[in-house]
Write a protein that holds these residues in place. Structure first.
Motif, PDB file in Angstrom:
ATOM      1  N   GLY A 120      -0.823  58.078  22.071  1.00 26.21           N
ATOM      2  CA  GLY A 120       0.075  56.936  21.997  1.00 26.21           C
ATOM      3  C   GLY A 120       0.372  56.349  23.363  1.00 26.21           C
ATOM      4  N   LEU A 121       0.541  57.220  24.360  1.00 26.29           N
ATOM      5  CA  LEU A 121       0.793  56.759  25.727  1.00 26.29           C
ATOM      6  C   LEU A 121      -0.428  56.031  26.285  1.00 26.29           C
ATOM      7  N   TYR A 122      -1.613  56.584  26.042  1.00 26.56           N
ATOM      8  CA  TYR A 122      -2.836  55.924  26.510  1.00 26.56           C
ATOM      9  C   TYR A 122      -3.001  54.564  25.828  1.00 26.56           C
ATOM     10  N   LEU A 123      -2.741  54.510  24.533  1.00 29.18           N
ATOM     11  CA  LEU A 123      -2.868  53.249  23.807  1.00 29.18           C
ATOM     12  C   LEU A 123      -1.872  52.222  24.343  1.00 29.18           C
ATOM     13  N   PHE A 124      -0.662  52.653  24.628  1.00 29.46           N
ATOM     14  CA  PHE A 124       0.356  51.748  25.165  1.00 29.46           C
ATOM     15  C   PHE A 124      -0.093  51.171  26.508  1.00 29.46           C
ATOM     16  N   VAL A 125      -0.622  52.035  27.380  1.00 30.95           N
ATOM     17  CA  VAL A 125      -1.090  51.591  28.694  1.00 30.95           C
ATOM     18  C   VAL A 125      -2.229  50.582  28.551  1.00 30.95           C
ATOM     19  N   ILE A 126      -3.144  50.856  27.635  1.00 27.84           N
ATOM     20  CA  ILE A 126      -4.288  49.954  27.427  1.00 27.84           C
ATOM     21  C   ILE A 126      -3.827  48.603  26.886  1.00 27.84           C
ATOM     22  N   LEU A 127      -2.922  48.617  25.909  1.00 26.55           N
ATOM     23  CA  LEU A 127      -2.432  47.368  25.325  1.00 26.55           C
ATOM     24  C   LEU A 127      -1.640  46.545  26.333  1.00 26.55           C
ATOM     25  N   ARG A 128      -0.834  47.201  27.153  1.00 25.21           N
ATOM     26  CA  ARG A 128      -0.076  46.484  28.180  1.00 25.21           C
ATOM     27  C   ARG A 128      -1.011  45.890  29.229  1.00 25.21           C
ATOM     28  N   SER A 129      -2.104  46.587  29.502  1.00 30.66           N
ATOM     29  CA  SER A 129      -3.079  46.067  30.459  1.00 30.66           C
ATOM     30  C   SER A 129      -3.804  44.855  29.877  1.00 30.66           C
ATOM     31  N   LEU A 130      -4.140  44.918  28.600  1.00 31.45           N
ATOM     32  CA  LEU A 130      -4.759  43.758  27.940  1.00 31.45           C
ATOM     33  C   LEU A 130      -3.811  42.559  27.965  1.00 31.45           C
ATOM     34  N   GLU A 131      -2.532  42.837  27.784  1.00 30.18           N
ATOM     35  CA  GLU A 131      -1.538  41.767  27.858  1.00 30.18           C
ATOM     36  C   GLU A 131      -1.505  41.160  29.254  1.00 30.18           C
ATOM     37  N   ALA A 132      -1.647  42.004  30.271  1.00 29.91           N
ATOM     38  CA  ALA A 132      -1.684  41.502  31.646  1.00 29.91           C
ATOM     39  C   ALA A 132      -2.873  40.575  31.863  1.00 29.91           C
ATOM     40  N   ALA A 133      -4.015  40.909  31.240  1.00 31.58           N
ATOM     41  CA  ALA A 133      -5.192  40.045  31.348  1.00 31.58           C
ATOM     42  C   ALA A 133      -4.953  38.706  30.657  1.00 31.58           C
ATOM     43  N   GLN A 134      -4.287  38.728  29.496  1.00 36.91           N
ATOM     44  CA  GLN A 134      -3.988  37.496  28.768  1.00 36.91           C
ATOM     45  C   GLN A 134      -3.009  36.604  29.536  1.00 36.91           C
ATOM     46  N   LEU A 135      -2.071  37.228  30.247  1.00 34.70           N
ATOM     47  CA  LEU A 135      -1.042  36.483  30.960  1.00 34.70           C
ATOM     48  C   LEU A 135      -1.470  36.058  32.364  1.00 34.70           C
ATOM     49  N   ALA A 136      -2.627  36.537  32.794  1.00 32.59           N
ATOM     50  CA  ALA A 136      -3.084  36.225  34.156  1.00 32.59           C
ATOM     51  C   ALA A 136      -3.148  34.722  34.385  1.00 32.59           C
ATOM     52  N   LYS A 137      -2.783  34.302  35.584  1.00 37.20           N
ATOM     53  CA  LYS A 137      -2.717  32.867  35.879  1.00 37.20           C
ATOM     54  C   LYS A 137      -4.086  32.239  36.112  1.00 37.20           C
ATOM     55  N   ASP A 138      -5.101  33.072  36.356  1.00 32.84           N
ATOM     56  CA  ASP A 138      -6.437  32.524  36.610  1.00 32.84           C
ATOM     57  C   ASP A 138      -7.511  33.482  36.109  1.00 32.84           C
ATOM     58  N   ARG A 139      -8.740  32.995  36.095  1.00 29.69           N
ATOM     59  CA  ARG A 139      -9.867  33.822  35.649  1.00 29.69           C
ATOM     60  C   ARG A 139     -10.051  35.038  36.547  1.00 29.69           C
ATOM     61  N   LEU A 140      -9.815  34.855  37.819  1.00 32.57           N
ATOM     62  CA  LEU A 140      -9.984  35.938  38.781  1.00 32.57           C
ATOM     63  C   LEU A 140      -9.139  37.143  38.392  1.00 32.57           C
ATOM     64  N   GLY A 141      -7.858  36.887  38.101  1.00 31.12           N
ATOM     65  CA  GLY A 141      -6.962  37.971  37.726  1.00 31.12           C
ATOM     66  C   GLY A 141      -7.353  38.615  36.410  1.00 31.12           C
ATOM     67  N   ALA A 142      -7.728  37.798  35.426  1.00 33.60           N
ATOM     68  CA  ALA A 142      -8.117  38.330  34.120  1.00 33.60           C
ATOM     69  C   ALA A 142      -9.361  39.200  34.232  1.00 33.60           C
ATOM     70  N   TYR A 143     -10.346  38.741  34.987  1.00 43.04           N
ATOM     71  CA  TYR A 143     -11.569  39.523  35.163  1.00 43.04           C
ATOM     72  C   TYR A 143     -11.291  40.853  35.868  1.00 43.04           C
ATOM     73  N   LEU A 144     -10.426  40.816  36.862  1.00 35.42           N
ATOM     74  CA  LEU A 144     -10.100  42.032  37.603  1.00 35.42           C
ATOM     75  C   LEU A 144      -9.440  43.061  36.696  1.00 35.42           C
ATOM     76  N   VAL A 145      -8.462  42.622  35.907  1.00 35.54           N
ATOM     77  CA  VAL A 145      -7.767  43.538  34.997  1.00 35.54           C
ATOM     78  C   VAL A 145      -8.740  44.145  33.993  1.00 35.54           C
ATOM     79  N   LEU A 146      -9.578  43.312  33.379  1.00 35.72           N
ATOM     80  CA  LEU A 146     -10.498  43.807  32.361  1.00 35.72           C
ATOM     81  C   LEU A 146     -11.555  44.736  32.940  1.00 35.72           C
ATOM     82  N   GLY A 147     -11.980  44.481  34.180  1.00 36.46           N
ATOM     83  CA  GLY A 147     -12.946  45.372  34.822  1.00 36.46           C
ATOM     84  C   GLY A 147     -12.371  46.744  35.064  1.00 36.46           C
TER      85      GLY A 147
END
Length: 348
Positions: free
Chosen positions: A264-291
């Motif tokens: 559950g903790l791992y899933l929470f961390v992964i989902l919050r990270s995906l949210e960070a990619a969605q909220l990123a202000k630019d492609r650069l940030g989204a790509y970095l998070v997803l990588g």
């Protein structure tokens, strides 16, 4: 997210304490790794990710130079040359290659004017990933090397790589498998695959780890045997229980309930990270998070399935929980980059 990361580190530290029999050198080394990792996380969060990606070529080349140095002058342990002996600390540069590749690919695809769907972008991006991968595999450390592949595919896919490319690469991979088996894989790697398919064929040799891991996971039942009361871990039936198979120790001592908490903790961390990619202000940030996230998620899934006997045994640690100072520092540095992108979603 920070609380979940801290909880996973705490669970891992408790399992290492149990697996090694108390406050041993390994336990204190892990504590130092967590402390240094927190410091690096703060540094990675403090510096604007756009500044870091602007310097990504320097970071990338620096890591490649360290990897080449390790090939010739690195410390040898267990037949592998993976570490730089710094006296008080052994540095494993391959762990930092994941963040370096994520940074350089995020910059490359994020600033590409041609679009990531072009062949030249895919070839150059693939080469940037392949260089450290090949060097790391020569150490040999195939487990860490393959964690770079999800970084490339995650960034390339969201940058516009067509699904048909995945299909072509999959077909090439299947066709190349016999060649890899005969010419690329070492004897011990072939042995791991064979024993995964039938561990009983060498129950006291190559299949021993896999059999013991299954027994350890299954013996925990629902509530587990209790902290430091697991027979498999405490009696040393399970090899490297504090490292590759720390999840098995958790399953034995805390049972299915403890496993659910960790998952559950791992899933929470992964989902919050995906949210960070969605909220990123630019492609650069989204790509970095997803990588960064792709490599982390792949490693978590592989280690857990390996511990349950559902994947071949490979020297691939469970991020945030397994013993390893370099792994801990590199993982927390990666989440520092993710938090960096999330924090700066409203800045200019």
């Amino acid at each position: 997210m920070i609380a979940a990361l801290a909880a996973l580190c705490g669970i891992g530290l408790a399992n290492i304490y149990s697996a090694t029999g108390g406050p041993t050198r390994v336990y204190f080394t892990q504590m130092y790794g967590i402390a240094l990792g927190i410091l690096v996380l703060v540094v990675c969060t403090s510096i604007d990710y756009r500044t870091l990606t602007d310097k990504s070529h320097i970071i990338y080349l620096g890591v490649v130079v360290l990897l080449i140095y390790v090939l010739f002058f690195g410390a040898v342990r267990g037949g592998s040359r993976r570490w730089i002996d710094l006296g008080v600390f052994n540095l494993q540069p391959s762990e930092f290659a994941k963040a370096a590749v994520a940074l350089v690919l995020a910059k490359f695809f994020g600033e590409s004017r041609r679009g990531a769907h072009t062949q030249i972008d895919l070839i150059v991006g693939g080469a940037l990933m392949a260089l450290p991968l090949l060097i790391i595999s020569r150490q040999p450390d195939l487990g860490t090397a393959v964690t770079l592949i999800p970084v490339f595919f995650a960034i390339a896919y969201v940058a516009g790589m067509p699904m048909k490319i995945f299909g072509i690469l999959a077909i090439v991979g299947v066709l190349a498998a016999p060649v890899a088996w005969n010419f690329a894989l070492q004897d011990y790697q072939k042995e791991r695959i064979q024993t995964f398919l039938d561990p009983a064929q060498d129950a006291k040799g190559a299949g021993y780890q896999q059999i013991q891991a299954r027994i350890t996971v299954g013996s925990g039942w629902l509530w587990g045997k209790g902290f430091m009361k697991g027979t498999q871990g405490q009696l040393r039936f399970l090899p490297v229980a504090h490292n590759d198979f720390v999840f098995s120790v958790l399953a034995e001592e805390q049972g299915f309930a403890g496993v659910l908490v960790a998952l559950g903790l791992y899933l929470f961390v992964i989902l919050r990270s995906l949210e960070a990619a969605q909220l990123a202000k630019d492609r650069l940030g989204a790509y970095l998070v997803l990588g960064v996230l792709a490599s982390f998620t792949f490693q978590v899934i592989y280690n857990i399935t390996m511990s349950a006997g559902l994947a071949p045994v490979k020297g691939l640690t469970l991020p945030l929980m397994s013993y390893g100072g370099s792994s801990m520092i590199a993982t927390l540095a990666g989440f520092g980059l993710i938090l960096n992108v999330r924090m700066r979603r409203f800045t200019n």
